[in-house]
Scaffold this motif. Structure first.
Motif, PDB file in Angstrom:
ATOM      1  N   LEU A 171      88.756  -1.667  31.877  1.00 28.17           N
ATOM      2  CA  LEU A 171      87.944  -2.795  31.434  1.00 28.17           C
ATOM      3  C   LEU A 171      88.512  -3.415  30.163  1.00 28.17           C
ATOM      4  N   PHE A 172      88.868  -2.572  29.206  1.00 33.14           N
ATOM      5  CA  PHE A 172      89.365  -3.090  27.934  1.00 33.14           C
ATOM      6  C   PHE A 172      90.805  -3.575  28.017  1.00 33.14           C
ATOM      7  N   SER A 173      91.620  -2.970  28.847  1.00 33.31           N
ATOM      8  CA  SER A 173      93.025  -3.374  28.906  1.00 33.31           C
ATOM      9  C   SER A 173      93.234  -4.647  29.723  1.00 33.31           C
ATOM     10  N   GLU A 174      92.435  -4.867  30.739  1.00 33.13           N
ATOM     11  CA  GLU A 174      92.621  -6.026  31.608  1.00 33.13           C
ATOM     12  C   GLU A 174      91.731  -7.207  31.249  1.00 33.13           C
ATOM     13  N   ARG A 175      90.586  -6.946  30.680  1.00 32.45           N
ATOM     14  CA  ARG A 175      89.624  -8.027  30.453  1.00 32.45           C
ATOM     15  C   ARG A 175      89.280  -8.226  28.981  1.00 32.45           C
ATOM     16  N   TRP A 176      90.190  -7.868  28.090  1.00 31.88           N
ATOM     17  CA  TRP A 176      89.890  -7.986  26.668  1.00 31.88           C
ATOM     18  C   TRP A 176      89.653  -9.425  26.226  1.00 31.88           C
ATOM     19  N   PRO A 177      90.295 -10.451  26.826  1.00 27.69           N
ATOM     20  CA  PRO A 177      89.956 -11.809  26.382  1.00 27.69           C
ATOM     21  C   PRO A 177      88.498 -12.187  26.680  1.00 27.69           C
ATOM     22  N   TYR A 178      87.983 -11.717  27.808  1.00 29.51           N
ATOM     23  CA  TYR A 178      86.595 -12.000  28.147  1.00 29.51           C
ATOM     24  C   TYR A 178      85.643 -11.263  27.202  1.00 29.51           C
ATOM     25  N   LEU A 179      85.989 -10.033  26.850  1.00 32.33           N
ATOM     26  CA  LEU A 179      85.163  -9.285  25.909  1.00 32.33           C
ATOM     27  C   LEU A 179      85.175  -9.936  24.531  1.00 32.33           C
ATOM     28  N   LEU A 180      86.344 -10.420  24.115  1.00 29.68           N
ATOM     29  CA  LEU A 180      86.434 -11.139  22.847  1.00 29.68           C
ATOM     30  C   LEU A 180      85.575 -12.392  22.878  1.00 29.68           C
ATOM     31  N   THR A 181      85.580 -13.080  23.998  1.00 29.93           N
ATOM     32  CA  THR A 181      84.765 -14.275  24.151  1.00 29.93           C
ATOM     33  C   THR A 181      83.280 -13.947  24.036  1.00 29.93           C
ATOM     34  N   VAL A 182      82.853 -12.879  24.671  1.00 29.14           N
ATOM     35  CA  VAL A 182      81.444 -12.480  24.613  1.00 29.14           C
ATOM     36  C   VAL A 182      81.053 -12.113  23.189  1.00 29.14           C
ATOM     37  N   VAL A 183      81.929 -11.389  22.495  1.00 27.13           N
ATOM     38  CA  VAL A 183      81.643 -11.018  21.104  1.00 27.13           C
ATOM     39  C   VAL A 183      81.528 -12.275  20.241  1.00 27.13           C
ATOM     40  N   MET A 184      82.446 -13.220  20.426  1.00 28.20           N
ATOM     41  CA  MET A 184      82.380 -14.465  19.655  1.00 28.20           C
ATOM     42  C   MET A 184      81.118 -15.263  19.987  1.00 28.20           C
ATOM     43  N   LEU A 185      80.741 -15.295  21.269  1.00 30.12           N
ATOM     44  CA  LEU A 185      79.501 -15.977  21.655  1.00 30.12           C
ATOM     45  C   LEU A 185      78.294 -15.363  20.960  1.00 30.12           C
ATOM     46  N   LEU A 186      78.242 -14.044  20.923  1.00 26.06           N
ATOM     47  CA  LEU A 186      77.108 -13.365  20.300  1.00 26.06           C
ATOM     48  C   LEU A 186      77.078 -13.586  18.794  1.00 26.06           C
ATOM     49  N   ILE A 187      78.250 -13.574  18.153  1.00 29.40           N
ATOM     50  CA  ILE A 187      78.305 -13.830  16.712  1.00 29.40           C
ATOM     51  C   ILE A 187      77.839 -15.252  16.411  1.00 29.40           C
ATOM     52  N   GLY A 188      78.321 -16.214  17.195  1.00 31.51           N
ATOM     53  CA  GLY A 188      77.913 -17.596  16.989  1.00 31.51           C
ATOM     54  C   GLY A 188      76.433 -17.805  17.244  1.00 31.51           C
ATOM     55  N   LEU A 189      75.916 -17.199  18.293  1.00 32.72           N
ATOM     56  CA  LEU A 189      74.491 -17.317  18.603  1.00 32.72           C
ATOM     57  C   LEU A 189      73.640 -16.682  17.509  1.00 32.72           C
ATOM     58  N   TYR A 190      74.075 -15.538  17.002  1.00 32.72           N
ATOM     59  CA  TYR A 190      73.373 -14.878  15.903  1.00 32.72           C
ATOM     60  C   TYR A 190      73.361 -15.782  14.672  1.00 32.72           C
ATOM     61  N   GLY A 191      74.504 -16.382  14.369  1.00 28.48           N
ATOM     62  CA  GLY A 191      74.582 -17.263  13.208  1.00 28.48           C
ATOM     63  C   GLY A 191      73.674 -18.474  13.337  1.00 28.48           C
ATOM     64  N   MET A 192      73.601 -19.041  14.528  1.00 26.79           N
ATOM     65  CA  MET A 192      72.767 -20.232  14.725  1.00 26.79           C
ATOM     66  C   MET A 192      71.277 -19.911  14.692  1.00 26.79           C
ATOM     67  N   LEU A 193      70.888 -18.766  15.203  1.00 28.59           N
ATOM     68  CA  LEU A 193      69.466 -18.458  15.325  1.00 28.59           C
ATOM     69  C   LEU A 193      68.885 -17.691  14.146  1.00 28.59           C
ATOM     70  N   MET A 194      69.681 -16.847  13.507  1.00 30.64           N
ATOM     71  CA  MET A 194      69.122 -15.925  12.528  1.00 30.64           C
ATOM     72  C   MET A 194      69.366 -16.305  11.070  1.00 30.64           C
ATOM     73  N   LYS A 195      70.321 -17.138  10.793  1.00 28.38           N
ATOM     74  CA  LYS A 195      70.614 -17.498   9.405  1.00 28.38           C
ATOM     75  C   LYS A 195      69.690 -18.609   8.932  1.00 28.38           C
ATOM     76  N   ARG A 196      69.335 -18.569   7.647  1.00 32.25           N
ATOM     77  CA  ARG A 196      68.457 -19.585   7.068  1.00 32.25           C
ATOM     78  C   ARG A 196      69.253 -20.740   6.469  1.00 32.25           C
ATOM     79  N   ASN A 197      70.453 -20.466   6.018  1.00 37.82           N
ATOM     80  CA  ASN A 197      71.288 -21.480   5.392  1.00 37.82           C
ATOM     81  C   ASN A 197      71.877 -22.390   6.475  1.00 37.82           C
TER      82      ASN A 197
END
Length: 127
Positions: free
Chosen positions: A8-34
């Motif tokens: 999973l990690f060796s073949e699909r790492w770009p997709y996992l990176l994308t999911v992590v970036m999506l979650l970080i961006g979503l967290y930033g948009m929804l949870m930050k006050r600034n």
């Protein structure tokens, strides 16, 4: 189980990176006050979407979409340029959106003296 995770990690790492970036961006948009941090979260989210489309459109050992005598008329041997062109457009839209958002944030800060969402809403209610 270890082999499955390794595959999973060796073949699909770009997709996992994308999911992590999506979650970080979503967290930033929804949870930050600034509002500036919300804008940064939105940019991370947009970059993740662009990365997803670029990774999904990639073909291993494919050639550029210019006819070659060696490859012949086999479309599976050529890369599709349309997703890449669309993502160039998405990058331009992202930059324009960021510029307009920064201009609006500058105006908000000049008028209200804050970019904190809660303080801004409180000042708007007082007016």
């Amino acid at each position: 189980m270890g082999e499955v995770l390794e595959a999973l990690f060796s073949e699909r790492w770009p997709y996992l990176l994308t999911v992590v970036m999506l979650l970080i961006g979503l967290y930033g948009m929804l949870m930050k006050r600034n509002l500036v941090k919300k804008l940064i979260g939105m940019n991370i989210f947009q970059c993740a979407i662009i990365l997803f489309f670029i990774v999904h459109a990639y073909k291993y050992n494919a050639s550029v979409p210019v006819y070659s005598e060696v490859l012949g008329e086999h479309p599976e041997l050529y890369m599709n340029p349309i997703p890449h062109g669309l993502m160039l457009t998405a990058i331009v839209v992202s930059v324009a959106t960021t510029g307009v958002a920064l201009a609006l944030l500058t105006l908000i800060y000049r008028r209200f003296g804050t970019v904190d969402e809660v303080e801004l809403l409180q000042k708007l209610r007082e007016e």
